[in-house]
Write an enzyme that holds these catalytic residues in place. Structure first.
Site, PDB file in Angstrom:
ATOM      1  N   ARG A   1     -10.508  12.925   7.494  1.00  0.00           N
ATOM      2  CA  ARG A   1     -11.196  13.050   6.200  1.00  0.00           C
ATOM      3  C   ARG A   1     -12.672  12.678   6.305  1.00  0.00           C
ATOM      4  O   ARG A   1     -13.513  13.273   5.633  1.00  0.00           O
ATOM      5  CB  ARG A   1     -10.499  12.148   5.174  1.00  0.00           C
ATOM      6  CG  ARG A   1      -9.036  12.494   4.971  1.00  0.00           C
ATOM      7  CD  ARG A   1      -8.283  11.438   4.201  1.00  0.00           C
ATOM      8  NE  ARG A   1      -8.267  10.147   4.915  1.00  0.00           N
ATOM      9  CZ  ARG A   1      -7.628   9.076   4.499  1.00  0.00           C
ATOM     10  NH1 ARG A   1      -6.932   9.121   3.365  1.00  0.00           N
ATOM     11  NH2 ARG A   1      -7.665   7.962   5.197  1.00  0.00           N
ATOM     12  N   ASN A   2     -12.984  11.662   7.143  1.00  0.00           N
ATOM     13  CA  ASN A   2     -14.394  11.291   7.317  1.00  0.00           C
ATOM     14  C   ASN A   2     -15.192  12.460   7.880  1.00  0.00           C
ATOM     15  O   ASN A   2     -16.293  12.760   7.414  1.00  0.00           O
ATOM     16  CB  ASN A   2     -14.509  10.081   8.249  1.00  0.00           C
ATOM     17  CG  ASN A   2     -14.067   8.798   7.571  1.00  0.00           C
ATOM     18  OD1 ASN A   2     -14.769   8.256   6.723  1.00  0.00           O
ATOM     19  ND2 ASN A   2     -12.877   8.316   7.931  1.00  0.00           N
TER      20      ASN A   2
ATOM     21  N   GLY B   1       0.829  -1.201   0.000  1.00  0.00           N
ATOM     22  CA  GLY B   1       0.000   0.000   0.000  1.00  0.00           C
ATOM     23  C   GLY B   1       0.860   1.246   0.000  1.00  0.00           C
ATOM     24  O   GLY B   1       1.950   1.265   0.589  1.00  0.00           O
ATOM     25  N   SER B   2       0.393   2.271  -0.689  1.00  0.00           N
ATOM     26  CA  SER B   2       1.171   3.503  -0.820  1.00  0.00           C
ATOM     27  C   SER B   2       0.263   4.706  -0.960  1.00  0.00           C
ATOM     28  O   SER B   2       0.526   5.618  -1.729  1.00  0.00           O
ATOM     29  CB  SER B   2       2.093   3.407  -2.039  1.00  0.00           C
ATOM     30  OG  SER B   2       1.318   3.050  -3.177  1.00  0.00           O
ATOM     31  N   GLY B   3      -0.837   4.691  -0.216  1.00  0.00           N
ATOM     32  CA  GLY B   3      -1.721   5.864  -0.181  1.00  0.00           C
ATOM     33  C   GLY B   3      -1.169   6.894   0.789  1.00  0.00           C
ATOM     34  O   GLY B   3       0.039   6.940   1.059  1.00  0.00           O
ATOM     35  N   ASN B   4      -2.055   7.701   1.324  1.00  0.00           N
ATOM     36  CA  ASN B   4      -1.671   8.774   2.232  1.00  0.00           C
ATOM     37  C   ASN B   4      -0.990   8.226   3.488  1.00  0.00           C
ATOM     38  O   ASN B   4       0.133   8.626   3.840  1.00  0.00           O
ATOM     39  CB  ASN B   4      -2.962   9.547   2.565  1.00  0.00           C
ATOM     40  CG  ASN B   4      -2.780  10.837   3.312  1.00  0.00           C
ATOM     41  OD1 ASN B   4      -3.442  11.066   4.319  1.00  0.00           O
ATOM     42  ND2 ASN B   4      -1.916  11.711   2.826  1.00  0.00           N
TER      43      ASN B   4
ATOM     44  N   ALA C   1      -2.247  11.195   8.773  1.00  0.00           N
ATOM     45  CA  ALA C   1      -1.030  10.854   8.030  1.00  0.00           C
ATOM     46  C   ALA C   1      -0.161  12.069   7.716  1.00  0.00           C
ATOM     47  O   ALA C   1       1.066  12.010   7.853  1.00  0.00           O
ATOM     48  CB  ALA C   1      -1.409  10.126   6.740  1.00  0.00           C
TER      49      ALA C   1
ATOM     50  N   GLN D   1     -13.184   5.568   4.837  1.00  0.00           N
ATOM     51  CA  GLN D   1     -13.439   4.227   5.358  1.00  0.00           C
ATOM     52  C   GLN D   1     -14.737   4.178   6.144  1.00  0.00           C
ATOM     53  O   GLN D   1     -15.334   3.121   6.310  1.00  0.00           O
ATOM     54  CB  GLN D   1     -12.270   3.779   6.251  1.00  0.00           C
ATOM     55  CG  GLN D   1     -10.939   3.755   5.509  1.00  0.00           C
ATOM     56  CD  GLN D   1     -10.777   2.555   4.602  1.00  0.00           C
ATOM     57  OE1 GLN D   1     -10.188   1.552   4.947  1.00  0.00           O
ATOM     58  NE2 GLN D   1     -11.362   2.649   3.406  1.00  0.00           N
TER      59      GLN D   1
ATOM     60  N   LYS E   1     -14.229   4.281  15.034  1.00  0.00           N
ATOM     61  CA  LYS E   1     -14.163   5.745  15.158  1.00  0.00           C
ATOM     62  C   LYS E   1     -14.476   6.444  13.842  1.00  0.00           C
ATOM     63  O   LYS E   1     -14.883   7.604  13.835  1.00  0.00           O
ATOM     64  CB  LYS E   1     -12.831   6.188  15.753  1.00  0.00           C
ATOM     65  CG  LYS E   1     -11.592   5.928  14.884  1.00  0.00           C
ATOM     66  CD  LYS E   1     -11.319   6.993  13.832  1.00  0.00           C
ATOM     67  CE  LYS E   1     -10.182   6.584  12.907  1.00  0.00           C
ATOM     68  NZ  LYS E   1     -10.056   7.468  11.736  1.00  0.00           N
TER      69      LYS E   1
HETATM   70  P1  NAD Z   1      -5.806   6.483   0.805  1.00  0.00           P
HETATM   71  O1  NAD Z   1      -7.054   6.989   1.425  1.00  0.00           O
HETATM   72  O2  NAD Z   1      -4.750   7.452   0.443  1.00  0.00           O
HETATM   73  O3  NAD Z   1      -6.279   5.654  -0.485  1.00  0.00           O
HETATM   74  C1  NAD Z   1      -5.663   5.698  -1.713  1.00  0.00           C
HETATM   75  C2  NAD Z   1      -4.862   4.435  -1.958  1.00  0.00           C
HETATM   76  O4  NAD Z   1      -5.729   3.373  -2.392  1.00  0.00           O
HETATM   77  C3  NAD Z   1      -3.841   4.652  -3.065  1.00  0.00           C
HETATM   78  O5  NAD Z   1      -2.615   4.059  -2.738  1.00  0.00           O
HETATM   79  C4  NAD Z   1      -4.485   3.948  -4.236  1.00  0.00           C
HETATM   80  O6  NAD Z   1      -3.556   3.500  -5.171  1.00  0.00           O
HETATM   81  C5  NAD Z   1      -5.137   2.781  -3.537  1.00  0.00           C
HETATM   82  N1  NAD Z   1      -6.130   2.126  -4.374  1.00  0.00           N
HETATM   83  C6  NAD Z   1      -7.122   2.682  -5.117  1.00  0.00           C
HETATM   84  N2  NAD Z   1      -7.803   1.735  -5.775  1.00  0.00           N
HETATM   85  C7  NAD Z   1      -7.244   0.545  -5.439  1.00  0.00           C
HETATM   86  C8  NAD Z   1      -7.507  -0.809  -5.775  1.00  0.00           C
HETATM   87  N3  NAD Z   1      -8.510  -1.129  -6.599  1.00  0.00           N
HETATM   88  N4  NAD Z   1      -6.728  -1.756  -5.230  1.00  0.00           N
HETATM   89  C9  NAD Z   1      -5.737  -1.450  -4.374  1.00  0.00           C
HETATM   90  N5  NAD Z   1      -5.433  -0.194  -4.007  1.00  0.00           N
HETATM   91  C10 NAD Z   1      -6.182   0.792  -4.546  1.00  0.00           C
HETATM   92  O7  NAD Z   1      -5.170   5.316   1.704  1.00  0.00           O
HETATM   93  P2  NAD Z   1      -4.458   5.485   3.132  1.00  0.00           P
HETATM   94  O8  NAD Z   1      -4.678   6.847   3.699  1.00  0.00           O
HETATM   95  O9  NAD Z   1      -3.056   5.025   2.976  1.00  0.00           O
HETATM   96  O10 NAD Z   1      -5.289   4.491   4.044  1.00  0.00           O
HETATM   97  C11 NAD Z   1      -4.971   3.126   4.242  1.00  0.00           C
HETATM   98  C12 NAD Z   1      -5.568   2.690   5.559  1.00  0.00           C
HETATM   99  O11 NAD Z   1      -4.943   3.432   6.607  1.00  0.00           O
HETATM  100  C13 NAD Z   1      -7.075   2.955   5.690  1.00  0.00           C
HETATM  101  O12 NAD Z   1      -7.712   1.866   6.309  1.00  0.00           O
HETATM  102  C14 NAD Z   1      -7.148   4.183   6.587  1.00  0.00           C
HETATM  103  O13 NAD Z   1      -8.305   4.228   7.392  1.00  0.00           O
HETATM  104  C15 NAD Z   1      -5.919   3.999   7.458  1.00  0.00           C
HETATM  105  N6  NAD Z   1      -5.373   5.246   8.038  1.00  0.00           N
HETATM  106  C16 NAD Z   1      -5.316   6.397   7.316  1.00  0.00           C
HETATM  107  C17 NAD Z   1      -4.781   7.540   7.903  1.00  0.00           C
HETATM  108  C18 NAD Z   1      -4.685   8.857   7.167  1.00  0.00           C
HETATM  109  O14 NAD Z   1      -4.570   9.909   7.815  1.00  0.00           O
HETATM  110  N7  NAD Z   1      -4.688   8.851   5.837  1.00  0.00           N
HETATM  111  C19 NAD Z   1      -4.297   7.494   9.214  1.00  0.00           C
HETATM  112  C20 NAD Z   1      -4.352   6.293   9.920  1.00  0.00           C
HETATM  113  C21 NAD Z   1      -4.907   5.175   9.309  1.00  0.00           C
HETATM  114  P1  13P Z   2      -9.629   9.729   8.329  1.00  0.00           P
HETATM  115  O1  13P Z   2      -9.547   8.515   7.460  1.00  0.00           O
HETATM  116  O2  13P Z   2     -11.024  10.123   8.690  1.00  0.00           O
HETATM  117  O3  13P Z   2      -8.838  10.879   7.746  1.00  0.00           O
HETATM  118  O4  13P Z   2      -8.910   9.371   9.694  1.00  0.00           O
HETATM  119  C1  13P Z   2      -7.519   9.340   9.734  1.00  0.00           C
HETATM  120  C2  13P Z   2      -7.063   8.594  10.940  1.00  0.00           C
HETATM  121  O5  13P Z   2      -7.310   7.413  11.048  1.00  0.00           O
HETATM  122  C3  13P Z   2      -6.358   9.358  11.970  1.00  0.00           C
HETATM  123  O6  13P Z   2      -5.917   8.540  13.014  1.00  0.00           O
END
Ligand code: NAD
Ligand code: 13P
Ligand code: CA
Length: 377
Positions: free
Chosen positions: A297-298, A10-13, A169, A326, A232
């Site tokens: 974000r939610n 994984g390589s999102g946010n 993130a 999510q 949450k």
């Molecule tokens: P994100 O919200 O940035 O989502 C985008 C990612 O999803 C990208 O890497 C994209 O390439 C990928 N994606 C899109 N379509 C896809 C597909 N069909 N198959 C596979 N990947 C696909 O993701 P994130 O922020 O890295 O979140 C990952 C997890 O971490 C989530 O469960 C989130 O709740 C949790 N999280 C997020 C944060 C935050 O602040 N962003 C903080 C803590 C936990």
């Molecule tokens: P959101 O996905 O609502 O941005 O929450 C980020 C998170 O999990 C912070 O701990």
């Protein structure tokens, strides 16, 4: 002696912010870990905006593969822009090559994509691998509810723990101080990791994740840690709804108070191993709820959806640039699970958020829906 090879799926946010932490720590602890951190990228074409500070018209006038841009610029220009990734983060668009020979697997994708990814890598990982899930969500099927740590462990035939905390993130990536919780409690029956490797225990995970700005607390309650992060997100949508109405800080505090109680009740009712203190004392509980109801974000998308009178999915597509909520899917999944057990009334806030999302209730109804609910159990 051998060193652990680390891969992040994984390589999102959040995935990119965690990849940065992992790469800092593999460098800091060269006796434990190989330096390179492989990061699987769900490939897409990306046009670097000409406003980006690294934009070079001779290289970037056409869209390029996101994985190539990440490796060229040491930055995830789409999902974590303006944050330098250490050069030992190597973006890899092939999931099988990313996980090959990795003994430590870190899962960090939006929860709706996990099952398919596990199907793809099943049989292609070393049998002694151990995993940590950074995913915030739950998996609901007709058989019941599962934590993603369990889904990953079951599908891959390995053990998976969970990381979750008050971790927006972008703030973590900017190295602003925060705390997180890692739960790891493996059974004694796993395929043993060869003795040449450093032992995979709480201390090893702490070496991999702890930073001066990212304080790790190691615990054993995987269910409580995972559920805090998943549930949450539903409460944060409720907080966004009341903020969108302009009801002020007292209303949001009420949502958060009822929310943490419903989260804890859910954990204790449905997961035998879940501990009350995980919700009230750890970063993955009350602290994550607070930060998510302020800067998540939610919350943001739910607030905008009320302010603009438009569906939250439309706002998500418009303002998040490919990042994923999510809480919307989790609200639906949790409701499906509660309804099948006749327990909707015992979780009035989560039920209200779901009703509002499917347009069976409006945000104005929240005070009445909370007052009418069955508070006896
Ligand atoms: P994100 O919200 O940035 O989502 C985008 C990612 O999803 C990208 O890497 C994209 O390439 C990928 N994606 C899109 N379509 C896809 C597909 N069909 N198959 C596979 N990947 C696909 O993701 P994130 O922020 O890295 O979140 C990952 C997890 O971490 C989530 O469960 C989130 O709740 C949790 N999280 C997020 C944060 C935050 O602040 N962003 C903080 C803590 C936990
Ligand atoms: P959101 O996905 O609502 O941005 O929450 C980020 C998170 O999990 C912070 O701990
Ligand atoms: Ca119980």
């Amino acid at each position: 002696t051998r060193k652990h090879k680390v891969a992040i799926i994984g390589s999102g946010n959040w995935g990119s912010a965690i990849a940065k932490i992992l790469a800092e720590n593999t460098t800091a602890h060269p006796h434990l870990f190989e330096s390179e951190v492989r990061m699987w990228v769900f490939e897409e074409d990306y046009q670097l905006p000409s406003s980006h500070k690294k934009y070079d018209a001779s290289k970037h006038s056409q869209p390029k593969k996101l994985s190539s841009l990440i490796n060229e610029l040491n930055e995830n220009v789409k999902y974590l822009p303006n944050i330098a990734l250490p050069p030992n983060v190597v973006a890899d668009p092939s999931i099988l090559s990313a996980v090959k020979d990795a003994s430590l697997l870190i899962f960090n994708v939006p929860h709706q994509f996990v099952s398919k990814i596990c199907d793809q890598i099943h049989g292609h990982i070393v049998p002694y691998a151990r995993a940590i899930s950074c995913i915030k969500g739950v998996d609901v099927s007709p058989e019941g509810i599962s934590l993603f740590s369990d889904v990953i462990g079951r599908k891959l035939g390995i053990y998976c723990g969970a990381l979750s905390g008050a971790n927006i993130a972008n703030e973590v990536a900017e190295e602003k101080f925060c705390e997180t919780t890692i739960a790891y409690d493996p059974p004694g029956t796993l395929t043993p990791c060869p003795e040449e490797f450093p032992v995979i225990d709480h201390s090893l995970w702490k070496h991999l994740f702890h930073r001066p700005y990212f304080h790790v607390s190691m615990i054993h309650d995987v269910a409580g840690t995972s559920l805090g992060g998943a549930l949450k997100n539903v409460i944060a949508i409720g907080a966004g709804f009341v903020d969108g109405m302009g009801w002020g800080d007292n209303a949001k505090a009420a949502i958060m108070r009822v929310g943490i109680l419903e989260m804890r009740k859910f954990g204790l009712m449905f997961f035998d191993s879940c501990k009350s203190e995980t919700f009230t004392e750890e970063s993955c509980g009350v602290a994550d709820l607070i930060t998510s109801c302020a800067g998540g974000r939610n919350h943001k998308c739910a607030k905008l959806s009320v302010e603009q009178g438009r569906p939250i999915e439309e706002i998500e597509a418009e303002v998040l640039n490919g990042q994923k909520l999510q809480g919307t899917l989790t609200a639906l999944e949790v409701n499906e699970f509660l309804r099948a057990r006749g327990k909707e009334n015992e979780f009035p806030l989560m039920t209200a958020v779901h009703k509002i999302l499917i347009r069976e209730a409006s945000v104005e109804d929240i005070p009445r829906l909370l007052a009418d609910a069955d508070h006896t159990s």
